[in-house]
Design a protein around this motif. Structure first.
Motif, short mmCIF file in Angstrom:
data_model
loop_
_atom_site.label_atom_id
_atom_site.label_comp_id
_atom_site.label_asym_id
_atom_site.label_seq_id
_atom_site.Cartn_x
_atom_site.Cartn_y
_atom_site.Cartn_z
N LEU A 257 14.22 37.60 76.27
CA LEU A 257 12.76 37.52 76.18
C LEU A 257 12.30 37.69 74.73
O LEU A 257 11.34 37.04 74.29
CB LEU A 257 12.11 38.57 77.08
CG LEU A 257 12.16 38.27 78.58
CD1 LEU A 257 11.72 39.49 79.38
CD2 LEU A 257 11.33 37.05 78.94
N ASP A 258 12.99 38.53 73.97
CA ASP A 258 12.69 38.69 72.55
C ASP A 258 12.92 37.37 71.83
O ASP A 258 12.11 36.96 70.99
CB ASP A 258 13.55 39.81 71.96
CG ASP A 258 13.20 40.10 70.52
OD1 ASP A 258 12.09 40.60 70.28
OD2 ASP A 258 14.05 39.81 69.65
N TRP A 259 14.02 36.69 72.15
CA TRP A 259 14.29 35.37 71.56
C TRP A 259 13.17 34.40 71.92
O TRP A 259 12.65 33.68 71.06
CB TRP A 259 15.64 34.82 72.06
CG TRP A 259 15.84 33.40 71.65
CD1 TRP A 259 16.36 32.96 70.47
CD2 TRP A 259 15.49 32.23 72.41
NE1 TRP A 259 16.35 31.58 70.44
CE2 TRP A 259 15.82 31.11 71.62
CE3 TRP A 259 14.93 32.02 73.66
CZ2 TRP A 259 15.61 29.81 72.05
CZ3 TRP A 259 14.71 30.72 74.09
CH2 TRP A 259 15.05 29.63 73.30
N ALA A 260 12.77 34.38 73.19
CA ALA A 260 11.71 33.48 73.63
C ALA A 260 10.41 33.77 72.88
O ALA A 260 9.70 32.84 72.47
CB ALA A 260 11.50 33.60 75.14
N ALA A 261 10.11 35.05 72.69
CA ALA A 261 8.87 35.43 72.03
C ALA A 261 8.84 35.06 70.55
O ALA A 261 7.77 34.90 69.97
CB ALA A 261 8.63 36.93 72.18
N THR A 262 10.00 34.92 69.94
CA THR A 262 10.04 34.56 68.52
C THR A 262 10.30 33.07 68.31
O THR A 262 10.10 32.57 67.20
CB THR A 262 11.13 35.37 67.77
OG1 THR A 262 12.38 35.16 68.39
CG2 THR A 262 10.79 36.84 67.76
N THR A 263 10.74 32.36 69.35
CA THR A 263 11.17 30.97 69.18
C THR A 263 10.32 29.96 69.93
O THR A 263 10.04 28.88 69.41
CB THR A 263 12.64 30.82 69.62
OG1 THR A 263 13.42 31.83 68.99
CG2 THR A 263 13.19 29.46 69.27
N LEU A 264 9.92 30.28 71.13
CA LEU A 264 9.21 29.32 71.99
C LEU A 264 7.70 29.45 71.83
O LEU A 264 7.20 30.56 71.57
CB LEU A 264 9.59 29.54 73.45
CG LEU A 264 11.08 29.38 73.78
CD1 LEU A 264 11.33 29.76 75.23
CD2 LEU A 264 11.55 27.96 73.49
N PRO A 265 6.98 28.36 72.01
CA PRO A 265 5.52 28.45 71.94
C PRO A 265 4.92 29.35 73.02
O PRO A 265 4.05 30.16 72.75
CB PRO A 265 5.04 27.01 72.12
CG PRO A 265 6.21 26.18 71.75
CD PRO A 265 7.42 26.98 72.14
N LEU A 266 5.37 29.23 74.28
CA LEU A 266 4.83 30.05 75.35
C LEU A 266 5.84 30.16 76.49
O LEU A 266 6.36 29.17 76.97
CB LEU A 266 3.53 29.45 75.89
CG LEU A 266 2.87 30.19 77.07
CD1 LEU A 266 2.49 31.63 76.70
CD2 LEU A 266 1.65 29.42 77.56
N THR A 267 6.09 31.39 76.90
CA THR A 267 6.89 31.68 78.09
C THR A 267 5.98 32.42 79.06
O THR A 267 5.35 33.40 78.69
CB THR A 267 8.11 32.56 77.73
OG1 THR A 267 8.93 31.85 76.79
CG2 THR A 267 8.93 32.88 78.98
#
Length: 178
Positions: A120-130
């Motif tokens: 989730l940390d990766w998603a929060a720094t890499t993806l526009p929106l999770t």
């Protein structure tokens, strides 16, 4: 009286889809992680799967710990996927999606612990929106609070009954029409 066709959405299904579409659209550009509380995972998963199938270039849907064979299953780039980990391969495939929808978060937190929070940390720094469905967002907010995290609550109980009914009708239809 004939049973309704499970492929035809009911008014409640359309209302829930419209509400979830609106919530996701409003979060884009403002948040990286959005946790939806009080929405049954089955209802969220139905919407997420449909959205990933109809918008394969922009939307991915993943179900965590869904089937016992692998940690992740879902629809990514319009294709059914099944995998063993929240690994680099999955992260690479999700990179470039405008929206990643995640079901099964609560069960995954119990089984994956720190690995889930790292992902989730990766998603929060890499993806526009999770966007993820959870019964209680606070454990996630505490761990991920340094990111632009938001919580929205879906409080209309009608939707959970409608989603359960839709799933029941779909299962019944598939058994009657293999």
């Amino acid at each position: 009286m004939d049973a309704p066709d499970p492929r035809v959405p009911l008014a409640g299904d359309l209302a829930l889809s419209a509400q979830l579409d609106r919530v996701a659209a409003e979060a884009r550009g403002h948040h990286r992680l959005l946790f939806l509380e009080y929405l049954p995972d089955d209802a969220f998963a139905l919407w997420a799967r449909a959205k990933a199938i109809t918008e394969p270039d922009d939307v991915a849907y993943i179900q965590l710990l869904a089937n016992g064979r692998g940690i992740v299953s879902g629809v990514i780039v319009g294709l059914e996927v099944d995998g063993d980990d929240l690994d680099d391969d999955l992260s690479t495939v999700l990179f470039g999606r405008a929206l990643v929808l995640v079901a099964g978060l609560d069960k995954a937190r119990q089984h994956l612990g720190g690995r889930l929070f790292q992902w989730l940390d990766w998603a929060a720094t890499t993806l526009p929106l999770t966007v993820a469905s959870t019964a209680d967002a606070m454990p996630f907010v505490r761990h991920l609070g340094r990111h632009p995290v938001a919580v929205d609550q879906i409080l209309n109980g009608q939707f959970s009954g409608t989603a359960a009914e839709l799933v029941g009708r779909a299962i019944k239809y598939s058994r009657e029409n293999p």
